[in-house]
Design an enzyme around this catalytic site. Structure first.
Site, PDB file in Angstrom:
ATOM      1  CB  CYS A 121      -0.934   0.001   1.208  1.00 42.18           C
ATOM      2  SG  CYS A 121      -2.156  -1.337   1.181  1.00 42.18           S
ATOM      3  CB  ALA A 122       4.079   2.189   1.487  1.00 46.09           C
TER       4      ALA A 122
END
Length: 337
Positions: A121-122
């Protein structure tokens, strides 16, 4: 369909299925039909499909990005792109997907390729940061950040863990592309464009079990700790405040909070730890409800929505995303005419 596949296999399933309702995700995009999930699939089969579809979706979002009249007054040719940062964590490909895309679109054969894998997700925020770093070294460069995640291809119908059930309720498929340009690039734009003032990264030691993948014979099995909101509330605040202090920016000066919506509880944790109102997270919440958590592309969906909203010239923004490691990525933005 989840109830059908897990019926009689997960104790207290009815109670656990409330995670779908509590997450408040209304619609999601999946790259295969529902019948696909009822069948058994090897890791090889899943990955072959990932390579095929990730290539197709990459081509599509690149073309849409470079011809987007909402933001650009004229098209940009792929031949004028100097570097491409390809981000994904839901499949494996060597050569990476960007090389396959170069056989379809007319990029220069001197294009700099920077594939990033495993950021989850980063990844979207990290891609923007690395593109900014590249443009600082090459101020005339045009860089594409391409994020493609096909989370649905990792679904495991024989995994009866709570992590798998939570992941099934939350994750979706998505693709996005952003153009990042150096300061010496003259670009005619139609709306205020965010300028990257700085970026930062933070890593938490010994946190591999917070989120990520367990790689097994059947494919990628999600690792998703219930402690994530608690970690955010204790760890994210100091990280953000330290970052803003480097640029002499106060938290109350941040108008545009461009947050990756990891989930409903994650957004609530953002609000609590950074003293934000629900208005600050409205755009992220809307993207989550309409698309689910698409992993790395999601924060670019949020960023696009901020750019489409009312004019935000001369305002500051913060782009934030969290991912495996456990890690955080943050980008300080300034909207300029």
């Amino acid at each position: 369909m989840t109830k059908e596949l897990f019926q009689h296999k997960i104790p207290k399933l009815e109670r656990l299925l409330k995670v779908f309702e509590n997450g408040e995700i209304k619609t999601r995009n999946l790259c295969v039909s529902p019948d696909w999930y009822r069948e058994d699939h090897t890791f090889e089969e899943r990955n072959e499909l990932y390579i095929k579809l990730a290539t197709e979706y990459s081509v599509e979002v690149i073309q849409k990005c470079l011809t987007n009249r909402t933001f650009l007054q004229q098209d940009i040719s792929t031949e004028d792109i100097d570097a491409i940062i390809f981000i994904s964590s839901t499949g494996i490909s060597t050569p990476s997907i960007d090389a396959r895309v170069m056989n379809i679109l007319p990029f220069s054969n001197e294009l700099v390729r920077i594939p990033l894998w495993g950021l989850g997700c980063a990844g979207g925020a990290a891609g923007i940061s690395r593109a900014s770093d590249y443009c600082k070294a090459h101020p005339k460069a045009k860089v594409l950040v391409v994020c493609v995640e096909l989370c649905s291809l990792t679904f495991q119908k024989d995994d009866y863990s709570k992590s798998n059930l939570v992941g099934t309720s939350l994750f979706a498929d998505g693709a996005a592309c952003a153009l990042v340009c150096g300061d010496d690039v003259e670009l005619e734009q139609n709306v205020p464009i965010p300028y990257i003032k700085g970026s930062g990264s933070k890593w938490m030691p010994d946190s591999e079990d917070v989120m990520g993948w367990d790689v097994k014979n059947s494919g990628l099995h999600v690792v998703f700790s219930k402690s994530i909101p608690v970690i955010i509330s204790k760890w994210l605040g100091p990280f953000i405040h330290e970052f803003l202090n480097k640029y002499d920016v106060l938290p109350e000066q941040i108008v545009n909070f461009v947050a990756h919506p990891g989930g409903k509880k994650v957004l609530q944790a953002y609000e609590e730890t950074l003293n934000l109102t629900t208005e600050h997270t409205d755009v992220s919440r809307e993207i989550l409800q309409k698309n689910g958590n698409m992993s790395s592309p999601t924060v670019l969906y949020v960023l696009e929505q901020f750019m489409l909203n009312e004019k935000r010239a001369d305002t500051l923004g913060l782009l934030v995303a969290l991912g495996p490691g456990f890690s955080g990525e943050v980008v300080l933005l300034e909207w300029r005419e």
